[in-house]
Write an enzyme that holds these catalytic residues in place. Structure first.
Site, PDB file in Angstrom:
ATOM      1  N   LEU A 159       0.826  -1.209   0.000  1.00 22.38           N
ATOM      2  CA  LEU A 159       0.000   0.000   0.000  1.00 22.38           C
ATOM      3  C   LEU A 159       0.854   1.250   0.000  1.00 22.38           C
ATOM      4  O   LEU A 159       2.024   1.242   0.365  1.00 22.38           O
ATOM      5  CB  LEU A 159      -0.965   0.015   1.189  1.00 22.38           C
ATOM      6  N   ASP A 160       0.220   2.317  -0.454  1.00 24.85           N
ATOM      7  CA  ASP A 160       0.870   3.614  -0.470  1.00 24.85           C
ATOM      8  C   ASP A 160       0.803   4.220   0.930  1.00 24.85           C
ATOM      9  O   ASP A 160       0.056   3.745   1.784  1.00 24.85           O
ATOM     10  CB  ASP A 160       0.163   4.513  -1.493  1.00 24.85           C
ATOM     11  N   LYS A 161       1.580   5.268   1.167  1.00 29.85           N
ATOM     12  CA  LYS A 161       1.555   5.929   2.472  1.00 29.85           C
ATOM     13  C   LYS A 161       0.540   7.072   2.479  1.00 29.85           C
ATOM     14  O   LYS A 161      -0.457   7.023   3.197  1.00 29.85           O
ATOM     15  CB  LYS A 161       2.943   6.481   2.835  1.00 29.85           C
TER      16      LYS A 161
ATOM     17  N   THR B 190      -3.442   6.810   2.259  1.00 30.20           N
ATOM     18  CA  THR B 190      -3.876   5.434   2.500  1.00 30.20           C
ATOM     19  C   THR B 190      -3.617   5.077   3.955  1.00 30.20           C
ATOM     20  O   THR B 190      -4.545   4.890   4.741  1.00 30.20           O
ATOM     21  CB  THR B 190      -3.148   4.458   1.567  1.00 30.20           C
TER      22      THR B 190
ATOM     23  N   LEU C  27       4.817   1.085  -0.152  1.00 26.45           N
ATOM     24  CA  LEU C  27       5.463   1.557  -1.377  1.00 26.45           C
ATOM     25  C   LEU C  27       5.101   3.028  -1.535  1.00 26.45           C
ATOM     26  O   LEU C  27       3.942   3.360  -1.802  1.00 26.45           O
ATOM     27  CB  LEU C  27       4.970   0.761  -2.594  1.00 26.45           C
TER      28      LEU C  27
END
Length: 639
Positions: free
Chosen positions: A316-318, A321, A469
């Site tokens: 997952l993105d930071k 999210t 990621l």
């Protein structure tokens, strides 16, 4: 009367119900005549009539299948029932067709309940709207509202369009879209969705989406497609059915050639019906997708429902999210004998004249502690910061570059404090008054409250690795990762880098789910086994492209989707075991002489109903997760 009969005939569930009732009535008349009055004469015609009535719909379906060159379950029943009449076994013929029709009607009726999430969504769509035309309220059909028109919504009404609030305020229950039971406060500028419920207040909306272009309509369309889409297990069962039915015919013919027992052969045709086997997977898939839709989780089909339960790694993105997607004031460091309150006050005075995004959380925090004066003069130096004047004092607020520009040096304590804040992943804003550094502000995109519980829950479910990621800087990424329990951090990544990382994880044999926005992360989402879009309410792209779309920003929905998927997979396996054991047991009973045609059909139909009832257990939502009735989902789905 004729139109009513025509309507019943054309509706399969109604037709089956009435054919079952009339068939059962003729069987009852025959049994009463024989056992009640000792009349043998009516037995054969009454039982034959019962068999014809029940067998009519079965024969229609068998013929339709034959025209497609398919040997169906219905053909097995018709051949067996017809053969029973020719050997004067009228009771067996009537009982077999009646029980099969009864089972078909109950199956149809019960399966409609598994589609309850879709029905609830459809019920959530209001049919009328009140629009202002010429300054007067006019009631029109919801689908004829024009884009840009002003729509009036009163307390207790369902919103008929997607739109933007232009006047008024109300608490709106958005469970039909997001699955969240807590009403959202809507004020001018807020976005609203068709099918949600205004619990109080009065709203004037500017219509931005009407008819088939509303978020609700798109969700209904996707749930319909998802419930029709076949899971891999379902496709496997259907492939199995293509040779299973001919195999039963061959088994019956072979048994007759060996034993010359026509009743045995006909009974084999009846008990060999793979009804429970055929229904075992679709009932679970439909119920699972419906359960998810009720929770605000839009799963795009049976294949994705199955795959979600096999996920062993989540990427997952930071920003937006794991985090809230907007900076907040995380820390205030006071220097040079100043108080934290004074540092925040000086910074707030300078920022009131700025439109920079980092200024908003500073202003909010400063105003929270009291009135905030306005600077008497303000100079904004692009890319560096602000210089303001207030009550004869010069206030400088900005980055390290601003103070280099002003020639203001930092002592060792200030340098160490800046380094510490950077180490925490904070963006540092430096505050000086009259050429002296008086404090530091640490700004950070804070983790969502639901992030850590979600990751803990995923680990408990057996997800071995949760991977971040992000294109953000490593210190900020690692700070968030430590706070929420992420296993791996890959920072400063471009979209192609994320794609390579997804491929690398897949090469390790992991089942990968990727959470992204459906646009910037498109390559990585496409490469993952499951793509998940968050906060998809109103987002055409997320609803169209993601395998799973979460209609709210609640990260806990990711774990809930996996739990529903795993429950569905378990339910499928249970149904398959029930179906297979029933067929094996019936075949054994026929060859040992302990099961006859009518009894075999009764057991067969009971197994079908057990499989359906087991699948429907998926629709039960735990008390803690219940969001209310259909009216609010339209009454308080995904499905």
């Amino acid at each position: 009367m004729f139109s009513m009969i025509t309507s019943i005939y054309r509706h399969p569930t109604s037709r089956r119900k009435w054919l079952t009732i009339f068939s059962g009535a003729f069987i009852t008349f025959a049994l009463v005549a024989w056992y009640g009055f000792g009349l043998a004469g009516p037995w054969a015609p009454l039982m034959t009539t019962a068999a014809i009535l029940a067998g009519y719909d079965i024969a229609l379906r068998a013929w339709a299948a034959l025209r497609l060159r398919h040997l169906s379950i219905e053909l097995l029943v018709i051949v067996a029932a017809t053969g029973a009449v020719f050997i004067d076994n009228y009771w067996e013929s009537a009982a077999v067709t009646f029980l099969f029709m009864l089972g078909a009607w109950l199956e149809s009726r019960t399966m409609s309940r598994t589609r309850g999430a879709l029905k609830a969504l459809i019920d959530a769509a209001p049919v009328t709207a009140t629009v202002l035309r010429g300054g007067e309220p006019v009631e029109v059909a919801a689908h004829v509202v024009q884009l840009g028109e002003t729509v009036l919504v009163k307390a207790g009404q369902l919103l008929p369009v997607d739109g933007e609030v232009i006047e008024g305020a109300a608490a709106v229950n958005e469970a039909a879209i997001t699955g969240e039971p807590i009403p959202a406060e809507k004020t001018p500028g807020s976005r609203v969705f068709a099918g949600t419920l205004a619990e109080n207040g009065l709203l004037y909306l500017r219509a931005t989406g009407v008819g088939a272009d509303t978020t609700l309509a798109r969700i209904i369309s996707r749930v319909e497609e998802a419930q029709e889409a076949k899971a891999p297990a379902q496709r496997m069962i259907e492939s199995f059915g293509r040779w299973y039915t001919p195999a039963v015919f061959l088994l019956a013919i072979g048994s007759y050639l060996v034993t010359r027992d026509i009743e045995l052969a006909l009974t084999l045709l009846v008990v060999g019906c793979p009804g429970a086997l055929v229904i075992s997977t679709p009932v679970s898939v439909i119920a699972g997708i419906g359960r998810a839709a009720r929770a605000g989780i839009l799963i795009k089909g049976g294949e994705h429902l199955e795959n979600a339960g096999r996920i062993t790694a989540l990427a997952l993105d930071k920003t937006g999210t794991l985090t809230e997607g907007r900076p907040r004031l995380a820390e205030v460091v006071a220097l040079a004998g100043q108080s934290r309150e004074d540092v925040l006050l000086w910074a707030g005075i300078a920022e009131t004249g700025s439109t920079h995004p980092l200024g908003r959380p500073i202003i909010e925090a400063a105003r929270a502690q009291g009135p905030l004066p306005t600077a008497e003069a303000l100079e904004e130096i692009s890319g560096m910061g602000l210089i303001a004047r207030h009550t004869g004092h010069q206030i400088a607020v900005g980055s390290h570059r601003l103070f280099d520009h002003l020639g203001i040096a930092f002592n060792a304590g200030t340098t160490d404090a800046i380094a510490r804040l950077h180490g925490l992943g904070h963006t540092v804003v430096i505050v000086a008054r009259d050429g002296e550094v008086v404090g530091l502000l640490g700004l950070a995109d804070m983790p969502r409250a639901s992030a850590k519980p979600m990751i803990d829950r995923l680990h408990a479910l057996g997800v071995r690795r949760v991977v971040m990621l992000t294109g953000d800087q490593r210190p900020a990424a690692e700070a968030i990762a430590r706070a929420v329990g992420v296993d791996e951090v890959h920072a400063e990544m471009m979209p192609d880098d994320k794609l390579d990382r997804i491929r690398s994880l897949k090469s390790e044999g992991l089942g990968i789910a990727m959470v992204g926005d459906g646009i910037n992360d498109a390559p990585a989402l496409a490469a993952a086994d499951i793509s998940i879009a968050m906060g998809a309410g109103g987002s055409d792209i997320a609803i169209e492209t993601a395998d799973i779309a979460l209609m709210t920003d609640d990260l806990g929905k990711i774990a809930e989707a996996m739990e529903i998927s795993r429950a569905t997979l378990t339910n499928m396996r249970q149904n398959l075991v029930i179906a297979v054991l029933t067929v094996i047991g019936l075949l054994f009973g026929v060859y040992t002489g302990s099961i006859h045609m009518a009894g075999g059909m009764l057991i067969h139909q009971l197994s079908v109903l057990i499989v359906i009832a087991n699948g429907m257990r998926l629709l039960r939502v735990p008390k803690a997760a219940k969001i209310g009735t259909a009216r609010q989902i339209a009454e308080h789905v995904v499905a």
